[in-house]
Write an enzyme that holds these catalytic residues in place. Structure first.
Site, PDB file in Angstrom:
ATOM      1  N   GLY A 157      -1.367 -33.124 -33.824  1.00  0.00           N
ATOM      2  CA  GLY A 157      -0.750 -32.794 -35.098  1.00  0.00           C
ATOM      3  C   GLY A 157       0.751 -32.652 -35.116  1.00  0.00           C
ATOM      4  O   GLY A 157       1.341 -32.525 -36.190  1.00  0.00           O
ATOM      5  N   GLU A 170      -4.440 -32.971 -27.926  1.00  0.00           N
ATOM      6  CA  GLU A 170      -4.946 -34.238 -28.493  1.00  0.00           C
ATOM      7  C   GLU A 170      -3.880 -34.876 -29.376  1.00  0.00           C
ATOM      8  O   GLU A 170      -4.100 -35.080 -30.576  1.00  0.00           O
ATOM      9  CB  GLU A 170      -6.183 -33.977 -29.367  1.00  0.00           C
ATOM     10  CG  GLU A 170      -7.337 -33.312 -28.686  1.00  0.00           C
ATOM     11  CD  GLU A 170      -8.426 -32.857 -29.682  1.00  0.00           C
ATOM     12  OE1 GLU A 170      -8.202 -32.914 -30.912  1.00  0.00           O
ATOM     13  OE2 GLU A 170      -9.494 -32.458 -29.218  1.00  0.00           O
ATOM     14  N   PRO A 171      -2.711 -35.192 -28.860  1.00  0.00           N
ATOM     15  CA  PRO A 171      -1.669 -35.748 -29.725  1.00  0.00           C
ATOM     16  C   PRO A 171      -1.942 -37.211 -30.068  1.00  0.00           C
ATOM     17  O   PRO A 171      -2.405 -37.987 -29.231  1.00  0.00           O
ATOM     18  CB  PRO A 171      -0.402 -35.639 -28.870  1.00  0.00           C
ATOM     19  CG  PRO A 171      -0.895 -35.659 -27.454  1.00  0.00           C
ATOM     20  CD  PRO A 171      -2.283 -35.078 -27.459  1.00  0.00           C
ATOM     21  N   ARG A 203       0.048 -39.054 -33.302  1.00  0.00           N
ATOM     22  CA  ARG A 203       1.319 -39.484 -33.865  1.00  0.00           C
ATOM     23  C   ARG A 203       2.508 -39.246 -32.932  1.00  0.00           C
ATOM     24  O   ARG A 203       3.370 -40.113 -32.781  1.00  0.00           O
ATOM     25  CB  ARG A 203       1.546 -38.723 -35.174  1.00  0.00           C
ATOM     26  CG  ARG A 203       2.692 -39.243 -36.023  1.00  0.00           C
ATOM     27  CD  ARG A 203       2.975 -38.286 -37.195  1.00  0.00           C
ATOM     28  NE  ARG A 203       1.777 -37.898 -37.913  1.00  0.00           N
ATOM     29  CZ  ARG A 203       1.305 -38.547 -38.986  1.00  0.00           C
ATOM     30  NH1 ARG A 203       1.951 -39.578 -39.475  1.00  0.00           N
ATOM     31  NH2 ARG A 203       0.198 -38.133 -39.569  1.00  0.00           N
ATOM     32  N   ARG A 213       0.566 -46.042 -45.290  1.00  0.00           N
ATOM     33  CA  ARG A 213       1.070 -44.672 -45.440  1.00  0.00           C
ATOM     34  C   ARG A 213       1.852 -44.455 -46.738  1.00  0.00           C
ATOM     35  O   ARG A 213       1.630 -43.465 -47.425  1.00  0.00           O
ATOM     36  CB  ARG A 213       1.897 -44.247 -44.222  1.00  0.00           C
ATOM     37  CG  ARG A 213       1.082 -44.227 -42.929  1.00  0.00           C
ATOM     38  CD  ARG A 213       1.849 -43.588 -41.764  1.00  0.00           C
ATOM     39  NE  ARG A 213       2.081 -42.184 -41.984  1.00  0.00           N
ATOM     40  CZ  ARG A 213       3.230 -41.643 -42.376  1.00  0.00           C
ATOM     41  NH1 ARG A 213       4.297 -42.410 -42.552  1.00  0.00           N
ATOM     42  NH2 ARG A 213       3.333 -40.366 -42.585  1.00  0.00           N
ATOM     43  N   TYR A 241      -0.189 -41.805 -48.955  1.00  0.00           N
ATOM     44  CA  TYR A 241       0.315 -40.428 -48.927  1.00  0.00           C
ATOM     45  C   TYR A 241       1.686 -40.304 -49.583  1.00  0.00           C
ATOM     46  O   TYR A 241       2.333 -39.270 -49.442  1.00  0.00           O
ATOM     47  CB  TYR A 241       0.505 -39.939 -47.479  1.00  0.00           C
ATOM     48  CG  TYR A 241      -0.627 -40.123 -46.530  1.00  0.00           C
ATOM     49  CD1 TYR A 241      -1.841 -39.456 -46.716  1.00  0.00           C
ATOM     50  CD2 TYR A 241      -0.482 -40.921 -45.397  1.00  0.00           C
ATOM     51  CE1 TYR A 241      -2.867 -39.603 -45.795  1.00  0.00           C
ATOM     52  CE2 TYR A 241      -1.505 -41.064 -44.477  1.00  0.00           C
ATOM     53  CZ  TYR A 241      -2.704 -40.402 -44.686  1.00  0.00           C
ATOM     54  OH  TYR A 241      -3.700 -40.539 -43.783  1.00  0.00           O
ATOM     55  N   CYS A 250      -1.749 -57.412 -54.991  1.00  0.00           N
ATOM     56  CA  CYS A 250      -1.848 -57.251 -56.437  1.00  0.00           C
ATOM     57  C   CYS A 250      -2.235 -55.830 -56.815  1.00  0.00           C
ATOM     58  O   CYS A 250      -3.352 -55.555 -57.257  1.00  0.00           O
ATOM     59  CB  CYS A 250      -2.860 -58.247 -56.985  1.00  0.00           C
ATOM     60  SG  CYS A 250      -2.368 -59.921 -56.600  1.00  0.00           S
ATOM     61  N   GLU A 251      -1.339 -54.904 -56.608  1.00  0.00           N
ATOM     62  CA  GLU A 251      -1.506 -53.491 -56.953  1.00  0.00           C
ATOM     63  C   GLU A 251      -0.108 -52.947 -57.204  1.00  0.00           C
ATOM     64  O   GLU A 251       0.793 -53.198 -56.402  1.00  0.00           O
ATOM     65  CB  GLU A 251      -2.040 -52.676 -55.754  1.00  0.00           C
ATOM     66  CG  GLU A 251      -3.405 -53.023 -55.264  1.00  0.00           C
ATOM     67  CD  GLU A 251      -4.504 -52.222 -55.955  1.00  0.00           C
ATOM     68  OE1 GLU A 251      -4.176 -51.292 -56.716  1.00  0.00           O
ATOM     69  OE2 GLU A 251      -5.662 -52.566 -55.730  1.00  0.00           O
ATOM     70  N   TYR A 311      -0.681 -44.730 -37.194  1.00  0.00           N
ATOM     71  CA  TYR A 311      -1.324 -44.864 -38.503  1.00  0.00           C
ATOM     72  C   TYR A 311      -0.715 -46.010 -39.302  1.00  0.00           C
ATOM     73  O   TYR A 311      -0.621 -45.962 -40.522  1.00  0.00           O
ATOM     74  CB  TYR A 311      -1.265 -43.524 -39.274  1.00  0.00           C
ATOM     75  CG  TYR A 311      -1.868 -42.396 -38.453  1.00  0.00           C
ATOM     76  CD1 TYR A 311      -3.236 -42.359 -38.224  1.00  0.00           C
ATOM     77  CD2 TYR A 311      -1.070 -41.418 -37.859  1.00  0.00           C
ATOM     78  CE1 TYR A 311      -3.797 -41.366 -37.431  1.00  0.00           C
ATOM     79  CE2 TYR A 311      -1.630 -40.410 -37.074  1.00  0.00           C
ATOM     80  CZ  TYR A 311      -2.984 -40.395 -36.868  1.00  0.00           C
ATOM     81  OH  TYR A 311      -3.545 -39.412 -36.085  1.00  0.00           O
TER      82      TYR A 311
END
Ligand code: PLP
Length: 432
Positions: free
Chosen positions: A244, A281-282, A284, A323, A327, A353-354, A381
């Site tokens: 995290g 548990e890294p 990123r 991303r 987000y 097309c968005e 990610y």
């Protein structure tokens, strides 16, 4: 201008390099969109964790969902890293990259019986169990194979990691982990089940955390539980503090890896738990700043009239890098070749097309069609969340080390994208 993110990004004259490799040259050789990763940046991040833990029993388990490329796994495994997996598919990747299943922890709220069998046969180090129902299932599966599963309970410490709601996992209201006030009772259940061996405790409170405070709070809550569980006669050998830790996308100033780990370890020692094995548990923080996504500018579409937006249309899109769309994440975008012309403000968007298909809003760039742009801090990610939306093949990936570079994933070809589709029988179609 200063470049956020990887210390290995640098400008030589007008052209942007990752380590000693020109991004424009790599784009010309391999095409775009192209992910490029610095091997050194990954090594350095892993070493920062390992050095802060040196002299004590520890294991860094890379949360490979951040970037599951085999060459990335291979690089980290060779440096002594273990892996945090969340599916059977990820276990297959660890094995394909030469990783050691004895250094694998298996996390996730929805492990299937088939995945449990696969992981038991591979003899993974530990299952991080997230519910009472999962404990029962895992015990049954282990008994049916004549094995015992080593387990750690993922407890939910109910602390606010202060991040985006989608990436916060340590609060009561979300699906992850076992509630703090249930944990002692669930440990008692686990200890009584025939197919299980309790070995540790685990927590993971969220992602892109930029302060030490939430970690220290969670650690205290976890150590309280360790003491309560051991008072019931159940030994916990390891403490898994999850992942995290955030990275710098823009102005964030997360604690340095070594600084955070040192503060946590000091607290563990101060509370008399220094003899325990420590896991992290890294995801990123090991790979995020090591990577960039390079794209080519296809068209410029200047706005007409006051207040109209100008669009810089590139060949990378939300399917390549989710991303920003998912987000509203801000990621730095810089030109691979610096131009002298005055800069303008652009909405950097892809061909999908968005309307949500954007990589960066209101960016000041001096660009022309045919130039290359790099989205920075795209090592985590990025490719791992890429899709084939709009029947777009996923990008190629390259690893660099010094002035050397290697293609580590071929670009997906259009014919590969429908290879799993099945046509209906002609008789059905003919019948109308
Ligand atoms: C995603 C995840 C991680 C890694 O998170 P980062 O923010 O990438 O460090 C670690 N542990 C678990 C259980 C996860 O789901």
């Amino acid at each position: 201008m200063t470049l956020p993110g990887s210390p290995h990004l640098n400008r030589r004259g007008p052209s942007l390099h990752l380590e000693d490799c020109s991004l424009r040259e790599l784009a010309r050789r391999h095409g775009t969109p192209l992910y490029v990763y610095s091997r050194r940046a990954m090594h350095e991040a892993l070493t920062a964790y390992q050095q802060a833990l040196a002299g004590r029993d520890h294991l860094v388990c890379y949360a490979m969902k951040a970037n599951p490329s085999l060459a990335v796994l291979q690089t980290l495994a060779a440096a002594g890293c273990g892996f945090d997996i969340v599916s059977g598919g990820e276990l297959e990747r660890v094995l394909a990259a030469g990783g050691d299943p004895g250094k694998v922890v298996f996390s996730g709220v929805g492990k299937t019986a088939a995945e449990m069998r696969q992981a038991l046969r591979a003899d993974v180090m530990c299952f991080n169990v997230e519910s009472e129902a999962e404990l029962q299932r895992l015990s049954e599966v282990a008994v049916s194979l004549g094995r015992r599963a080593r387990v750690s309970l993922r407890v939910n410490p109910d602390v606010d990691a202060g991040t985006h709601p989608y990436i916060s996992t340590g609060l009561k209201g979300n699906k992850f982990g076992i509630a703090h006030d249930r944990a002692v009772a669930v440990y008692a259940q686990a200890a009584a089940l025939p197919g299980l061996e309790v070995v540790g405790i685990d927590c993971h409170i969220g992602s892109q955390i930029t302060q030490a405070g939430p970690y220290l709070d969670a650690l205290d809550r976890v150590l309280d539980l360790v003491e309560a569980v051991e008072a019931q006669g159940i030994a916990l050998h390891h403490l898994d503090l999850g992942g995290g830790l955030g990275i710098t996308y823009d102005g964030e100033r997360p604690p340095a890896i070594g600084e955070l780990v040192t503060r946590l370890v000091e607290r563990i020692d101060a509370r008399g738990h220094g003899h325990r094995r420590i896991l992290f548990e890294p995801g990123r923080s090991l790979v995020g700043n090591a990577g960039v996504l390079v794209s080519e500018v296809l068209y410029l579409k200047p706005g007409s009239g006051p207040g109209a937006k100008s669009f810089c249309i590139v060949d990378a899109a939300m399917n390549d890098l989710m991303r920003p769309a998912m987000y509203e994440a801000w990621m730095a975008i810089v030109a691979c070749e610096q131009r002298d012309e005055p800069a303008a403000r652009w909405e950097v968007v892809g061909p999908v097309c968005e309307s949500g298909d954007w990589l960066g809003r209101d960016r000041t760039l001096a660009v022309q069609a045919g130039d290359h742009l790099a989205v920075l801090s795209a090592g985590a990610y990025g490719m791992s969340m890429a899709s084939n939306y709009n029947s777009r093949g996923r990008a190629a990936e390259v690893m660099v080390d010094g002035d050397q570079s290697w293609l580590i994933r071929r670009r997906e070809q259009p014919s590969e994208l429908h290879a799993h589709d099945l046509l209906l029988p002609p008789s059905v179609v003919a019948a109308g």
